[in-house]
Design a protein around this motif. Structure first.
Motif, mmCIF file in Angstrom:
data_model
loop_
_atom_site.group_PDB
_atom_site.id
_atom_site.type_symbol
_atom_site.label_atom_id
_atom_site.label_comp_id
_atom_site.label_asym_id
_atom_site.label_seq_id
_atom_site.Cartn_x
_atom_site.Cartn_y
_atom_site.Cartn_z
ATOM 1 N N GLY A 67 -37.676 -1.585 -0.264
ATOM 2 C CA GLY A 67 -36.575 -1.422 0.673
ATOM 3 C C GLY A 67 -35.595 -0.338 0.285
ATOM 4 O O GLY A 67 -34.748 0.052 1.092
ATOM 5 N N HIS A 68 -35.677 0.150 -0.939
ATOM 6 C CA HIS A 68 -34.705 1.089 -1.471
ATOM 7 C C HIS A 68 -35.333 2.455 -1.760
ATOM 8 O O HIS A 68 -36.533 2.553 -2.055
ATOM 9 C CB HIS A 68 -34.102 0.562 -2.770
ATOM 10 N N GLY A 69 -34.493 3.486 -1.776
ATOM 11 C CA GLY A 69 -34.922 4.800 -2.224
ATOM 12 C C GLY A 69 -36.201 5.266 -1.562
ATOM 13 O O GLY A 69 -36.355 5.203 -0.339
ATOM 14 N N LEU A 70 -37.146 5.715 -2.379
ATOM 15 C CA LEU A 70 -38.393 6.276 -1.874
ATOM 16 C C LEU A 70 -39.527 5.261 -1.834
ATOM 17 O O LEU A 70 -40.673 5.619 -1.558
ATOM 18 C CB LEU A 70 -38.799 7.473 -2.748
ATOM 19 N N THR A 144 -18.535 -16.803 5.121
ATOM 20 C CA THR A 144 -17.434 -16.117 4.445
ATOM 21 C C THR A 144 -17.969 -15.026 3.527
ATOM 22 O O THR A 144 -17.443 -13.908 3.484
ATOM 23 C CB THR A 144 -16.596 -17.116 3.630
ATOM 24 N N CYS A 145 -19.007 -15.348 2.787
ATOM 25 C CA CYS A 145 -19.650 -14.366 1.904
ATOM 26 C C CYS A 145 -20.231 -13.219 2.722
ATOM 27 O O CYS A 145 -20.049 -12.039 2.372
ATOM 28 C CB CYS A 145 -20.742 -15.057 1.090
ATOM 29 N N GLU A 146 -20.916 -13.542 3.794
ATOM 30 C CA GLU A 146 -21.549 -12.536 4.652
ATOM 31 C C GLU A 146 -20.514 -11.549 5.177
ATOM 32 O O GLU A 146 -20.725 -10.327 5.142
ATOM 33 C CB GLU A 146 -22.246 -13.246 5.812
ATOM 34 N N ALA A 147 -19.369 -12.051 5.628
ATOM 35 C CA ALA A 147 -18.329 -11.181 6.167
ATOM 36 C C ALA A 147 -17.709 -10.303 5.089
ATOM 37 O O ALA A 147 -17.394 -9.132 5.329
ATOM 38 C CB ALA A 147 -17.252 -12.028 6.846
ATOM 39 N N ALA A 148 -17.559 -10.863 3.888
ATOM 40 C CA ALA A 148 -16.900 -10.128 2.808
ATOM 41 C C ALA A 148 -17.787 -9.048 2.205
ATOM 42 O O ALA A 148 -17.286 -7.992 1.789
ATOM 43 C CB ALA A 148 -16.452 -11.097 1.723
ATOM 44 N N LEU A 149 -19.101 -9.291 2.136
ATOM 45 C CA LEU A 149 -19.983 -8.405 1.376
ATOM 46 C C LEU A 149 -20.968 -7.607 2.231
ATOM 47 O O LEU A 149 -21.823 -6.903 1.684
ATOM 48 C CB LEU A 149 -20.757 -9.220 0.331
ATOM 49 N N ALA A 150 -20.855 -7.688 3.540
ATOM 50 C CA ALA A 150 -21.720 -6.876 4.405
ATOM 51 C C ALA A 150 -21.473 -5.398 4.110
ATOM 52 O O ALA A 150 -20.348 -4.993 3.804
ATOM 53 C CB ALA A 150 -21.443 -7.179 5.862
ATOM 54 N N PRO A 151 -22.503 -4.572 4.187
ATOM 55 C CA PRO A 151 -22.332 -3.150 3.835
ATOM 56 C C PRO A 151 -21.476 -2.406 4.854
ATOM 57 O O PRO A 151 -21.492 -2.733 6.040
ATOM 58 C CB PRO A 151 -23.771 -2.619 3.829
ATOM 59 N N PRO A 152 -20.741 -1.409 4.407
ATOM 60 C CA PRO A 152 -19.943 -0.605 5.341
ATOM 61 C C PRO A 152 -20.849 0.276 6.200
ATOM 62 O O PRO A 152 -21.970 0.602 5.799
ATOM 63 C CB PRO A 152 -19.069 0.244 4.414
ATOM 64 N N HIS A 201 -32.370 -5.423 6.040
ATOM 65 C CA HIS A 201 -32.936 -5.724 4.717
ATOM 66 C C HIS A 201 -31.823 -6.027 3.719
ATOM 67 O O HIS A 201 -31.972 -6.924 2.873
ATOM 68 C CB HIS A 201 -33.783 -4.548 4.229
ATOM 69 N N HIS A 202 -30.711 -5.296 3.809
ATOM 70 C CA HIS A 202 -29.564 -5.559 2.943
ATOM 71 C C HIS A 202 -29.097 -7.000 3.116
ATOM 72 O O HIS A 202 -28.858 -7.713 2.124
ATOM 73 C CB HIS A 202 -28.439 -4.582 3.306
ATOM 74 N N MET A 203 -28.994 -7.439 4.359
ATOM 75 C CA MET A 203 -28.485 -8.791 4.607
ATOM 76 C C MET A 203 -29.485 -9.856 4.180
ATOM 77 O O MET A 203 -29.093 -10.952 3.746
ATOM 78 C CB MET A 203 -28.103 -8.949 6.073
ATOM 79 N N GLN A 204 -30.783 -9.559 4.273
ATOM 80 C CA GLN A 204 -31.778 -10.501 3.741
ATOM 81 C C GLN A 204 -31.588 -10.701 2.240
ATOM 82 O O GLN A 204 -31.599 -11.827 1.736
ATOM 83 C CB GLN A 204 -33.192 -9.979 4.000
#
Length: 287
Positions: A67-70, A144-152, A201-204
């Motif tokens: 899911g990351h980089g290359l 609460t966690c989801e709202a605080a740590l979701a990516p910008p 994928h980030h949220m998963q």
């Protein structure tokens, strides 16, 4: 100063899933080291550490996790079981026996999970400002966690603006650390960026991290462990929780040492020489 990378390797770790690998050195007289990045990061955040350890005689690779980089970006397989299986198959593909595994942030939780459930595969464990993360103890509930740590929402940001922001917020970082952080994102044809890790994928991954319970794993670890933790004074409440998490780990891990380092969450990018020296000396001179 930017670093010159060796040519990347690819390892097929699952049906159609390919991990991109930076092989800083595949041979050497000292213990091999696998470097594992954190959430929404990439292998290049370990550039300075990888080059330093290789220069000391360690075989060293840094990987882009799925899911990351290359690396491949499948829609499934972001649970800890699948991610650690990727590491198992990578280590087997390299032909290494029980390397040291180092992980930062979420990557620390990943390598802790590997060391706990597959102790014969790991000779040493390094947790860089991670491995002790237990989000369920930090937030009242998942929403609460989801709202605080979701990516910008970074997609569409001009690359030059992003780099200027990084340089302004990390004035003491080496240039290689800024370059590596920029590599978290793809630069599109119009000069804007898009994170390599998609938001779904980030949220998963974040949800699986919410469900992760490192405190249940410490006593299963058999290898020596080195904890390198950022002593960031900017958020005292967060630091108090981190110190509680680290104290619990130190009480339960069978062989562990902790070093608190003044710096940011990405200690490996900010202080690569110090991180490499601590890893090398701990596992070469003996815990």
């Amino acid at each position: 100063m930017s670093l010159t990378h060796p040519a990347r390797l690819t390892e097929i770790v699952d049906d159609g899933v390919m991990l991109s690998v930076i092989p800083w050195s595949l041979e050497g007289p000292l213990a091999p080291v696998v470097l594992v990045h954190g959430l929404a990061s990439n292998a290049r955040l370990w550039d300075g550490v990888g080059a330093d350890l290789a220069g000391r005689g360690h075989p060293v690779v840094a990987i882009d996790q799925r899911g990351h980089g290359l690396s491949s970006k499948p829609d499934i397989g972001y649970d800890f079981g699948s991610i650690t299986r990727d590491l198992e198959r990578l280590i087997a593909g390299l032909g290494w026996t029980a390397p040291i595994v180092a992980g930062q942030s979420w990557g620390g939780n990943v390598v802790l999970d590997l060391a706990a459930h597959h102790p014969d595969l790991v000779s040493g464990l390094v947790l860089v400002d991670g491995g002790t993360i237990e989000l369920s103890a930090r937030f009242a509930d998942w929403p609460t966690c989801e709202a605080a740590l979701a990516p910008p929402p970074l997609t569409g940001t001009p690359a030059e603006q992003m780099r200027t922001w990084l340089e302004g917020n990390h004035p003491d970082w080496p240039e290689a650390g800024i370059d590596a952080t920029m590599a978290n994102m793809e630069v599109l044809g119009d000069g804007t960026v898009r994170p390599w890790l998609s938001r779904p994928h980030h949220m998963q991954i974040l949800r699986h991290l919410w469900d992760h319970r490192p405190r249940t794993l410490y006593e299963m670890v058999r290898s020596p462990a080195l904890l390198l933790m950022a002593a960031d004074a900017s958020n005292q409440r967060w630091m108090a929780g981190k110190r509680d998490e680290v104290a619990g780990a130190m009480n339960a891990l069978p062989h562990a040492r902790v070093h608190w380092i003044d710096g940011d969450h990405d200690l490996h990018a900010q202080h690569p020489g110090e991180v490499a020296e601590l890893i090398h000396s701990y596992f070469t001179d003996g815990p």
